[in-house]
Design a protein around this motif. Sequence first.
Motif, PDB file in Angstrom:
ATOM      1  N   LEU B 189      58.784  65.709  77.447  1.00  0.00           N
ATOM      2  CA  LEU B 189      59.416  64.411  77.656  1.00  0.00           C
ATOM      3  C   LEU B 189      60.905  64.559  77.386  1.00  0.00           C
ATOM      4  N   LYS B 190      61.727  64.157  78.333  1.00  0.00           N
ATOM      5  CA  LYS B 190      63.175  64.234  78.147  1.00  0.00           C
ATOM      6  C   LYS B 190      63.723  62.826  78.110  1.00  0.00           C
ATOM      7  N   THR B 191      64.391  62.491  77.030  1.00  0.00           N
ATOM      8  CA  THR B 191      64.923  61.139  76.912  1.00  0.00           C
ATOM      9  C   THR B 191      66.375  61.127  77.361  1.00  0.00           C
ATOM     10  N   ASN B 192      66.731  60.151  78.188  1.00  0.00           N
ATOM     11  CA  ASN B 192      68.125  60.028  78.619  1.00  0.00           C
ATOM     12  C   ASN B 192      69.006  59.740  77.416  1.00  0.00           C
ATOM     13  N   SER B 193      70.149  60.405  77.361  1.00  0.00           N
ATOM     14  CA  SER B 193      71.073  60.072  76.287  1.00  0.00           C
ATOM     15  C   SER B 193      71.869  58.855  76.736  1.00  0.00           C
ATOM     16  N   ASP B 194      71.335  57.677  76.421  1.00  0.00           N
ATOM     17  CA  ASP B 194      71.961  56.455  76.913  1.00  0.00           C
ATOM     18  C   ASP B 194      72.845  55.822  75.847  1.00  0.00           C
ATOM     19  N   GLY B 195      73.021  56.525  74.727  1.00  0.00           N
ATOM     20  CA  GLY B 195      73.872  56.003  73.677  1.00  0.00           C
ATOM     21  C   GLY B 195      73.450  54.609  73.211  1.00  0.00           C
ATOM     22  N   GLY B 196      72.154  54.335  73.293  1.00  0.00           N
ATOM     23  CA  GLY B 196      71.656  53.052  72.803  1.00  0.00           C
ATOM     24  C   GLY B 196      71.904  51.891  73.759  1.00  0.00           C
ATOM     25  N   MET B 197      72.329  52.187  74.989  1.00  0.00           N
ATOM     26  CA  MET B 197      72.573  51.108  75.955  1.00  0.00           C
ATOM     27  C   MET B 197      71.240  50.605  76.519  1.00  0.00           C
ATOM     28  N   VAL B 198      71.260  49.361  76.989  1.00  0.00           N
ATOM     29  CA  VAL B 198      70.092  48.825  77.676  1.00  0.00           C
ATOM     30  C   VAL B 198      69.886  49.651  78.943  1.00  0.00           C
ATOM     31  N   PRO B 199      68.644  50.071  79.267  1.00  0.00           N
ATOM     32  CA  PRO B 199      68.461  50.849  80.489  1.00  0.00           C
ATOM     33  C   PRO B 199      68.944  50.069  81.730  1.00  0.00           C
ATOM     34  N   LEU B 200      69.519  50.808  82.684  1.00  0.00           N
ATOM     35  CA  LEU B 200      70.128  50.181  83.868  1.00  0.00           C
ATOM     36  C   LEU B 200      69.274  49.122  84.576  1.00  0.00           C
ATOM     37  N   PRO B 201      68.001  49.432  84.873  1.00  0.00           N
ATOM     38  CA  PRO B 201      67.245  48.430  85.626  1.00  0.00           C
ATOM     39  C   PRO B 201      67.097  47.098  84.884  1.00  0.00           C
ATOM     40  N   GLU B 202      67.235  47.110  83.562  1.00  0.00           N
ATOM     41  CA  GLU B 202      67.073  45.881  82.786  1.00  0.00           C
ATOM     42  C   GLU B 202      68.402  45.264  82.386  1.00  0.00           C
ATOM     43  N   ALA B 203      69.491  45.979  82.618  1.00  0.00           N
ATOM     44  CA  ALA B 203      70.778  45.547  82.069  1.00  0.00           C
ATOM     45  C   ALA B 203      71.280  44.271  82.721  1.00  0.00           C
ATOM     46  N   GLU B 204      71.807  43.364  81.908  1.00  0.00           N
ATOM     47  CA  GLU B 204      72.382  42.134  82.446  1.00  0.00           C
ATOM     48  C   GLU B 204      73.859  42.292  82.761  1.00  0.00           C
ATOM     49  N   LEU B 205      74.493  43.244  82.080  1.00  0.00           N
ATOM     50  CA  LEU B 205      75.912  43.498  82.305  1.00  0.00           C
ATOM     51  C   LEU B 205      76.087  44.983  82.604  1.00  0.00           C
ATOM     52  N   VAL B 206      76.794  45.290  83.684  1.00  0.00           N
ATOM     53  CA  VAL B 206      76.957  46.687  84.083  1.00  0.00           C
ATOM     54  C   VAL B 206      78.416  46.958  84.434  1.00  0.00           C
ATOM     55  N   VAL B 207      78.950  48.043  83.891  1.00  0.00           N
ATOM     56  CA  VAL B 207      80.279  48.511  84.268  1.00  0.00           C
ATOM     57  C   VAL B 207      80.099  49.827  85.008  1.00  0.00           C
ATOM     58  N   SER B 208      80.583  49.891  86.238  1.00  0.00           N
ATOM     59  CA  SER B 208      80.312  51.031  87.093  1.00  0.00           C
ATOM     60  C   SER B 208      81.620  51.585  87.635  1.00  0.00           C
ATOM     61  N   ALA B 209      81.680  52.901  87.818  1.00  0.00           N
ATOM     62  CA  ALA B 209      82.907  53.480  88.342  1.00  0.00           C
ATOM     63  C   ALA B 209      82.605  54.530  89.400  1.00  0.00           C
ATOM     64  N   GLY B 210      83.595  54.764  90.253  1.00  0.00           N
ATOM     65  CA  GLY B 210      83.421  55.670  91.380  1.00  0.00           C
ATOM     66  C   GLY B 210      84.461  56.768  91.388  1.00  0.00           C
ATOM     67  N   ARG B 211      84.600  57.343  92.562  1.00  0.00           N
ATOM     68  CA  ARG B 211      85.476  58.500  92.740  1.00  0.00           C
ATOM     69  C   ARG B 211      86.930  58.176  92.415  1.00  0.00           C
ATOM     70  N   GLY B 212      87.271  56.887  92.445  1.00  0.00           N
ATOM     71  CA  GLY B 212      88.631  56.477  92.117  1.00  0.00           C
ATOM     72  C   GLY B 212      89.055  56.893  90.717  1.00  0.00           C
ATOM     73  N   LEU B 213      88.083  57.215  89.866  1.00  0.00           N
ATOM     74  CA  LEU B 213      88.412  57.613  88.484  1.00  0.00           C
ATOM     75  C   LEU B 213      88.883  59.071  88.382  1.00  0.00           C
ATOM     76  N   LYS B 214      88.720  59.820  89.477  1.00  0.00           N
ATOM     77  CA  LYS B 214      89.301  61.164  89.639  1.00  0.00           C
ATOM     78  C   LYS B 214      88.637  62.296  88.850  1.00  0.00           C
ATOM     79  N   GLY B 215      87.926  62.001  87.815  1.00  0.00           N
ATOM     80  CA  GLY B 215      87.281  63.099  87.084  1.00  0.00           C
ATOM     81  C   GLY B 215      86.531  62.590  85.882  1.00  0.00           C
ATOM     82  N   PRO B 216      85.530  63.381  85.416  1.00  0.00           N
ATOM     83  CA  PRO B 216      84.678  62.914  84.320  1.00  0.00           C
ATOM     84  C   PRO B 216      85.453  62.666  83.025  1.00  0.00           C
ATOM     85  N   GLU B 217      86.587  63.349  82.895  1.00  0.00           N
ATOM     86  CA  GLU B 217      87.356  63.220  81.649  1.00  0.00           C
ATOM     87  C   GLU B 217      87.977  61.834  81.501  1.00  0.00           C
ATOM     88  N   HIS B 218      87.933  61.039  82.581  1.00  0.00           N
ATOM     89  CA  HIS B 218      88.541  59.710  82.513  1.00  0.00           C
ATOM     90  C   HIS B 218      87.553  58.598  82.214  1.00  0.00           C
TER      91      HIS B 218
END
Lengths: 247, 326
Positions: B189-218
């Motif tokens: 069993l592999k548990t997602n490291s979600d940092g204690g966040m509500v899982p996506l399908p159940e989340a009421e508030l979501v902050v999402s980002a795309g390629r505009g962020l230029k790299g994972p370090e951002h």
Amino acid sequence: MKILVAISNVPDTTTKIQFSDNDTKFNTAGVTFVINPYDEWYALVRALEIKEAGKAEKVTIIHVGLADSEATIRKGLALGADDAVRVDAEGPDAFFVAEQVANYAKTNGYDLIMAGKETINYNGSSVGALIAGIIDLPFVSLATKLDIEGNKAIIEHEVDGGAQVVECELPLVLSAAKGMAEQRIPNMRGIMAARTKPLSVVAAIGGAPLTSIKSFTLSAGRTTCKMLTEDNLDELVNLLHTEAKVI
Amino acid sequence: MSVLVYTEINKGRVKKASLECVNYAKKIAELTGTTVTAVVNNADLAQLEELGKAGANKILSIKNEKLNTDSIYITAAVEQAANAENSKTIIFAFDITGKSVAPRLSAKLKAGLVAGAVDYPVVNGNTLEVKKNVFSGKATAVYTIHTDVKVISLLPNSFPVVFGANAANVVDFSVDLGAVQSKIVVKELKTNSDGGMVPLPEAELVVSAGRGLKGPEHWGIIEDLAKSLNATTACSRPVADMHWRPHHEHVGQTGVAIRPNLYIAVGISGAIQHLAGVNGSKTIVVINNDKEAPFFKSADYGIIGDAFTIVPKLTEAVKKFKANQN
Ligand SMILES: Cc1cc2nc3c(=O)[nH]c(=O)nc-3n(C[C@H](O)[C@H](O)[C@H](O)COP(=O)(O)OP(=O)(O)OC[C@H]3O[C@@H](n4cnc5c(N)ncnc54)[C@H](O)[C@@H]3O)c2cc1C
Ligand SMILES: Nc1ncnc2c1ncn2[C@@H]1O[C@H](COP(=O)(O)O)[C@@H](O)[C@H]1O
């Protein structure tokens, strides 16, 4: 070991959706149809890779639909499937579709039946589990990795909050999700070969569908987007609280 | 004849999607003049009480570890419960469990299934008419279920959960799994490291980002904004494909479909395949430096400008708002 991949024929993802016949039918005029992305990129391509690794003798694709879906079926053959079956019937009822696939799989002794996670037109996520229920086979949903060792499948799949690695003796049914394989583009040789590969048409079995679609309605789009600037973000937060009431 | 609803406990709580299903079952029971029976495995007293408050008149309380291993066992358990209650309508959540169990049960009972309902059914004689999303949210369809026994799975986040003062009659229910043989052996069993966040399908508030962020370090600014709102993070497909973010964060046509109350899209162009997975969100905020970005056409609020300056400012504005609220 023989693999059966169930493929669905869906409107290209960029299609503008329209309905006809008093909103009771999907209007196919001018629509380009493709293999459902989950079925093609993930299920079919992984099945082909397993065959190429010498772990399966044959990959068959099956589709339940009318003759106008044959171009889509040929694309599956061009990608490398050995042969194809079309069950000659229309009907978006998932049970009806599953019954056709289950019947063919059982009569022809397939060891692994692969479906996609869901179709992008009816979004049922049901056909795979229905097939398993009808034949009474094990079912693994949302598979993201698949390997075959002897008569066992080793599968990684999504579960609530993570992933699980399971082992299951064949035969079994699975639904494929992102991660199983990379998209392939058919090459010229594949396209030529597809023309002469066997595509058999069989009659449907079973009775009246359990469900039917009464009517469609287009979802209302968003009409206005309120523009703000980076200098009034307090105002945005305020609007989210008082107007949208989401925070 | 009661409406049967399958419910689940996750991380010590009744799943929100399950509570929504109990509410939904209650409404169907009212429409059809019957009561609600909930089925649950391994629930404690507080959880049983919560199911009652959500509208269950009766609870069949199961204690069986096998139900956690293979959906084939859950199917058998719900089938036995449906027989015991003589239920003609069976409700599931359209979540990972519901997507496996509802169809399997539907196949066993030859019961018509609508998967992913978004509204209350209309009773029409012996049929039910149920609305669901089709074409990845671009349309809805009304399905008629013709069979005597009906299975419906409810799309999570379609309704807010409402509680009453109702207390359920709790009955221990033992299921007979002797005839059911699972062939699935769980290896890891592999548990997602979600940092204690509500899982996506159940989340009421979501902050999402795309390629505009230029790299994972951002991604720090995205995580900070999410943290200030207590939101879950998500991303566009190329971002997951380039391994900037884990795959389970990918939303859209080929990723997770979500419908939170608030979806904030940062540096995402708004391709139709992305929209297919998020356009069910109640409110959409788009931050993009290109005023022609298609996403603005599907947004409720938009800000044109550089994500790298706007996002940290927005985080500060949220923090200020929260501080004033307390
Ligand atoms: C069959 C199929 C299925 C697909 N499924 C999905 C899916 O499920 N999910 C999905 O997301 N995609 C999916 N795609 C891909 C989709 O078509 C797009 O390619 C993808 O969504 C683009 O991702 P993006 O918006 O992050 O990147 P881009 O399209 O590159 O957009 C980046 C955006 O960031 C903006 N930007 C750049 N710099 C800044 C800055 N400093 N500040 C603010 N904004 C900035 C740009 O103006 C641009 O609008 C699918 C494609 C196909 C063909
Ligand atoms: N008409 C069809 N013919 C063959 N397979 C299908 C058909 N419809 C759906 N499937 C398969 O079932 C999967 C899930 O479909 P659905 O339950 O409709 O979301 C698809 O990804 C396909 O693998």
